[in-house]
Design an enzyme around this catalytic site. Sequence first.
Site, PDB file in Angstrom:
ATOM      1  N   ILE A  97      69.888  63.149  53.128  1.00  0.00           N
ATOM      2  CA  ILE A  97      69.282  61.977  52.490  1.00  0.00           C
ATOM      3  C   ILE A  97      69.157  62.200  50.989  1.00  0.00           C
ATOM      4  CG2 ILE A  97      67.253  60.460  52.418  1.00  0.00           C
ATOM      5  CD1 ILE A  97      66.579  61.504  55.249  1.00  0.00           C
ATOM      6  N   CYS A  98      69.634  61.244  50.220  1.00  0.00           N
ATOM      7  CA  CYS A  98      69.467  61.296  48.764  1.00  0.00           C
ATOM      8  C   CYS A  98      68.362  60.314  48.383  1.00  0.00           C
ATOM      9  CB  CYS A  98      70.766  60.913  48.061  1.00  0.00           C
ATOM     10  SG  CYS A  98      70.610  60.928  46.263  1.00  0.00           S
ATOM     11  N   VAL A  99      67.161  60.828  48.280  1.00  0.00           N
ATOM     12  CA  VAL A  99      66.014  60.008  47.892  1.00  0.00           C
ATOM     13  C   VAL A  99      65.290  60.755  46.775  1.00  0.00           C
ATOM     14  CG1 VAL A  99      63.902  58.884  48.685  1.00  0.00           C
ATOM     15  CG2 VAL A  99      65.749  59.277  50.286  1.00  0.00           C
TER      16      VAL A  99
END
Length: 198
Positions: A97-99
């Site tokens: 996840i790229c958050v």
Amino acid sequence: MMAEQSMTGNLSLGIVKRIAVELKKLENDSIEGIVVKYDPQNISIIYAYIQGPVSTPYEGGTFKVKLSFTSEYPSLPPIGYFVTKIFHPNVSKDGQICVNTLKKDWKPELDIRHILLVIRCLLIDPNPESALNEEAGKLLLEKYEEFAKHAKLWTEIYAIVESKASNIENIRSLNDCQNTLDTATSKKDSKRRSLKRL
């Protein structure tokens, strides 16, 4: 010593206590559409089952997310992965996840609840500017209908629970949630095998 390590997952007692407090808060004040599951003997890993938000391509799906805590928590956030396959600009093909909340915008005062809310918001409002899945990011920017069609198809294949119990509000226990997802996966695998034989 071995028993203590299994309970902490190699985390310090202080970190274990903090995670336990955060999980207790979640139990007392749960997030609508999210069920959290963990092994009390090793709370260095927790799983969240996130219901796809209404009016998004993910509606109707239940997505399993894994949060893995290291000895640097809360100075560093947990590592987040989608276990359930999902077509999303901010989720790589292997589920990473790229958050920003899990990366550069992380602050030690943030907690598990905040992380789960941000991940659920990401299903509502993807950010193509920080895409890990370039194909999804490009489609979102240039051909939204195509993106939505693709994301909906992945949701139907990987995230739809083939059972009346798929509604998270009706799942009475965390184990029911896990069993329902496992049964659905097993049914899909067997269906695929039957189709291959044909």
